[in-house]
Design a protein around this motif. Structure first.
Motif, mmCIF file in Angstrom:
data_model
loop_
_atom_site.group_PDB
_atom_site.id
_atom_site.type_symbol
_atom_site.label_atom_id
_atom_site.label_comp_id
_atom_site.label_asym_id
_atom_site.label_seq_id
_atom_site.Cartn_x
_atom_site.Cartn_y
_atom_site.Cartn_z
ATOM 1 N N SER A 165 40.254 -1.090 -8.953
ATOM 2 C CA SER A 165 39.107 -1.886 -9.405
ATOM 3 C C SER A 165 38.345 -2.462 -8.217
ATOM 4 O O SER A 165 37.103 -2.473 -8.197
ATOM 5 C CB SER A 165 39.576 -3.010 -10.320
ATOM 6 N N ALA A 166 39.088 -2.941 -7.217
ATOM 7 C CA ALA A 166 38.443 -3.489 -6.030
ATOM 8 C C ALA A 166 37.671 -2.409 -5.285
ATOM 9 O O ALA A 166 36.541 -2.637 -4.816
ATOM 10 C CB ALA A 166 39.491 -4.124 -5.110
ATOM 11 N N ALA A 167 38.256 -1.217 -5.191
ATOM 12 C CA ALA A 167 37.602 -0.110 -4.492
ATOM 13 C C ALA A 167 36.343 0.347 -5.222
ATOM 14 O O ALA A 167 35.337 0.711 -4.590
ATOM 15 C CB ALA A 167 38.577 1.053 -4.344
ATOM 16 N N LYS A 168 36.369 0.304 -6.553
ATOM 17 C CA LYS A 168 35.197 0.694 -7.332
ATOM 18 C C LYS A 168 34.028 -0.258 -7.067
ATOM 19 O O LYS A 168 32.891 0.167 -6.834
ATOM 20 C CB LYS A 168 35.541 0.708 -8.822
ATOM 21 N N LEU A 169 34.316 -1.574 -7.077
ATOM 22 C CA LEU A 169 33.257 -2.548 -6.800
ATOM 23 C C LEU A 169 32.763 -2.413 -5.370
ATOM 24 O O LEU A 169 31.552 -2.482 -5.118
ATOM 25 C CB LEU A 169 33.772 -3.968 -7.049
ATOM 26 N N ARG A 170 33.667 -2.171 -4.454
ATOM 27 C CA ARG A 170 33.270 -2.008 -3.047
ATOM 28 C C ARG A 170 32.292 -0.852 -2.894
ATOM 29 O O ARG A 170 31.260 -0.964 -2.221
ATOM 30 C CB ARG A 170 34.492 -1.782 -2.169
ATOM 31 N N ALA A 171 32.592 0.259 -3.529
ATOM 32 C CA ALA A 171 31.723 1.434 -3.430
ATOM 33 C C ALA A 171 30.331 1.140 -3.998
ATOM 34 O O ALA A 171 29.312 1.535 -3.412
ATOM 35 C CB ALA A 171 32.365 2.615 -4.156
ATOM 36 N N GLU A 172 30.280 0.454 -5.134
ATOM 37 C CA GLU A 172 28.991 0.103 -5.742
ATOM 38 C C GLU A 172 28.176 -0.799 -4.827
ATOM 39 O O GLU A 172 26.962 -0.623 -4.670
ATOM 40 C CB GLU A 172 29.227 -0.592 -7.090
ATOM 41 N N LEU A 173 28.841 -1.765 -4.195
ATOM 42 C CA LEU A 173 28.136 -2.714 -3.343
ATOM 43 C C LEU A 173 27.658 -2.078 -2.041
ATOM 44 O O LEU A 173 26.596 -2.433 -1.529
ATOM 45 C CB LEU A 173 29.039 -3.916 -3.041
ATOM 46 N N ILE A 174 28.431 -1.159 -1.508
ATOM 47 C CA ILE A 174 28.005 -0.462 -0.288
ATOM 48 C C ILE A 174 26.716 0.305 -0.550
ATOM 49 O O ILE A 174 25.766 0.261 0.232
ATOM 50 C CB ILE A 174 29.112 0.481 0.221
ATOM 51 N N LEU A 175 26.659 0.995 -1.686
ATOM 52 C CA LEU A 175 25.461 1.769 -2.032
ATOM 53 C C LEU A 175 24.288 0.863 -2.387
ATOM 54 O O LEU A 175 23.140 1.154 -2.055
ATOM 55 C CB LEU A 175 25.769 2.702 -3.201
ATOM 56 N N GLY A 176 24.579 -0.250 -3.056
ATOM 57 C CA GLY A 176 23.505 -1.087 -3.575
ATOM 58 C C GLY A 176 22.974 -2.132 -2.631
ATOM 59 O O GLY A 176 21.848 -2.614 -2.811
ATOM 60 N N THR A 177 23.756 -2.506 -1.605
ATOM 61 C CA THR A 177 23.327 -3.600 -0.725
ATOM 62 C C THR A 177 23.178 -3.191 0.736
ATOM 63 O O THR A 177 22.570 -3.920 1.519
ATOM 64 C CB THR A 177 24.327 -4.769 -0.777
ATOM 65 N N SER A 178 23.760 -2.064 1.129
ATOM 66 C CA SER A 178 23.751 -1.623 2.537
ATOM 67 C C SER A 178 24.428 -2.645 3.445
ATOM 68 O O SER A 178 24.132 -2.723 4.641
ATOM 69 C CB SER A 178 22.311 -1.380 3.021
ATOM 70 N N GLN A 179 25.344 -3.441 2.889
ATOM 71 C CA GLN A 179 26.099 -4.419 3.655
ATOM 72 C C GLN A 179 27.506 -3.892 3.943
ATOM 73 O O GLN A 179 28.008 -3.008 3.243
ATOM 74 C CB GLN A 179 26.214 -5.735 2.885
ATOM 75 N N GLY A 197 29.963 -9.045 4.354
ATOM 76 C CA GLY A 197 29.612 -9.753 5.582
ATOM 77 C C GLY A 197 30.403 -9.224 6.759
ATOM 78 O O GLY A 197 31.083 -8.200 6.659
ATOM 79 N N PRO A 198 30.276 -9.884 7.915
ATOM 80 C CA PRO A 198 29.749 -11.240 8.098
ATOM 81 C C PRO A 198 28.223 -11.314 8.094
ATOM 82 O O PRO A 198 27.536 -10.364 8.454
ATOM 83 C CB PRO A 198 30.293 -11.641 9.462
ATOM 84 N N LEU A 199 27.723 -12.498 7.672
ATOM 85 C CA LEU A 199 26.300 -12.823 7.689
ATOM 86 C C LEU A 199 26.091 -13.937 8.712
ATOM 87 O O LEU A 199 26.961 -14.789 8.903
ATOM 88 C CB LEU A 199 25.844 -13.276 6.310
ATOM 89 N N ASN A 200 24.929 -13.929 9.356
ATOM 90 C CA ASN A 200 24.734 -14.813 10.499
ATOM 91 C C ASN A 200 24.004 -16.115 10.197
ATOM 92 O O ASN A 200 23.867 -16.963 11.086
ATOM 93 C CB ASN A 200 23.977 -14.069 11.603
ATOM 94 N N SER A 201 23.511 -16.311 8.969
ATOM 95 C CA SER A 201 22.796 -17.543 8.655
ATOM 96 C C SER A 201 22.814 -17.780 7.160
ATOM 97 O O SER A 201 23.077 -16.864 6.368
ATOM 98 C CB SER A 201 21.348 -17.477 9.145
ATOM 99 N N MET A 202 22.499 -19.026 6.761
ATOM 100 C CA MET A 202 22.422 -19.336 5.344
ATOM 101 C C MET A 202 21.241 -18.640 4.687
ATOM 102 O O MET A 202 21.255 -18.373 3.491
ATOM 103 C CB MET A 202 22.325 -20.849 5.145
ATOM 104 N N ASN A 203 20.213 -18.326 5.458
ATOM 105 C CA ASN A 203 19.095 -17.568 4.899
ATOM 106 C C ASN A 203 19.557 -16.190 4.442
ATOM 107 O O ASN A 203 19.166 -15.707 3.372
ATOM 108 C CB ASN A 203 17.968 -17.443 5.929
ATOM 109 N N GLU A 204 20.403 -15.536 5.254
ATOM 110 C CA GLU A 204 20.952 -14.240 4.866
ATOM 111 C C GLU A 204 21.854 -14.382 3.641
ATOM 112 O O GLU A 204 21.859 -13.515 2.758
ATOM 113 C CB GLU A 204 21.740 -13.626 6.024
ATOM 114 N N VAL A 205 22.614 -15.476 3.589
ATOM 115 C CA VAL A 205 23.476 -15.734 2.429
ATOM 116 C C VAL A 205 22.638 -15.844 1.161
ATOM 117 O O VAL A 205 22.967 -15.259 0.124
ATOM 118 C CB VAL A 205 24.300 -17.020 2.647
#
Length: 225
Positions: A165-179, A197-205
């Protein structure tokens, strides 16, 4: 710890998340109701501090407590919130980030980290009479604060018993967010945490949190590193 080297927490636009903000909640048979906002909060009372027994243990919003962080526990302020605390005996001040609940003593209004108590000069006595005042993050330059106090942030978007289940969500997020998306197992609970992440600022968050709404993820847990 040398008080002259202790830096205040820098108020920034943190997201108010479900973690730490159960409302109402009950401790030791007493029920507490959270304030609807931290804006305009001002109170005088007794401050205490908490130490080594709690070092490394999770605070109310899941962040580990550090003796040397500029943080605080409060019974009713939304988490997180930023407050300026003034020791009325010596006029020393400290700015702290509220990320925990407490102190659950009738005569105390705030529990500070050891570092904050040192900065205010009451670590030896254990308590002090203080004035607490909310600081609104919008009065600060968030980008400047990020530059002067660099931090990185992780967004945790799920915890699963099933690695599949974790791997399925990870795959979806990689494709959908480019993060960058990672799966981190927890021990000994045996959960698989999905984190971006990591993200470098609260604006990115903020930007990524808005993007996650497309995946029906409305309240990711923010982890500051």
């Amino acid at each position: 710890v040398d008080p002259s080297t202790i830096k205040d927490a820098v108020p920034r636009e943190d997201l108010i998340t479900r973690a730490g903000n159960k409302n109402p909640y009950t401790v030791l048979g007493k029920t507490y109701h959270l304030l609807p906002t931290s804006k305009g909060y001002k109170e005088e009372g007794i401050a205490s501090w908490y130490g080594t027994k709690f070092h490394g243990r999770p605070t109310a919003n899941g962040e580990p407590y550090s003796l040397y962080g500029m943080t605080a526990a409060h019974k009713t302020l939304p988490i997180p919130a930023y407050v300026k605390v003034t020791n009325l005996a010596n006029n020393r001040t400290a700015v702290v980030r509220v990320n925990d609940r407490g102190p659950f003593h009738a005569d105390r209004v705030i529990d500070l980290s050891y570092a904050a108590a040192v900065k205010l000069g009451y670590e030896e006595q254990g308590t002090a009479r203080v004035l607490i005042e909310t600081i609104e993050p919008n009065s600060y330059d968030t980008e400047l604060a990020d530059a002067e106090n660099p931090r990185q942030y992780i967004l945790q978007v799920g915890a699963f018993k099933s690695l599949q289940s974790a791997a399925k969500l990870r795959a979806e997020l990689i494709l959908g967010t480019s993060q960058e998306v990672n799966i981190r197992p927890t021990e000994p609970a045996g959960y698989y945490r999905v984190q971006l992440g990591p993200l470098n600022s609260m604006n990115e968050v903020k930007q990524l949190s808005e993007q996650l709404l497309e995946f029906n993820i409305s309240q990711p847990r923010i982890i500051a590193e």
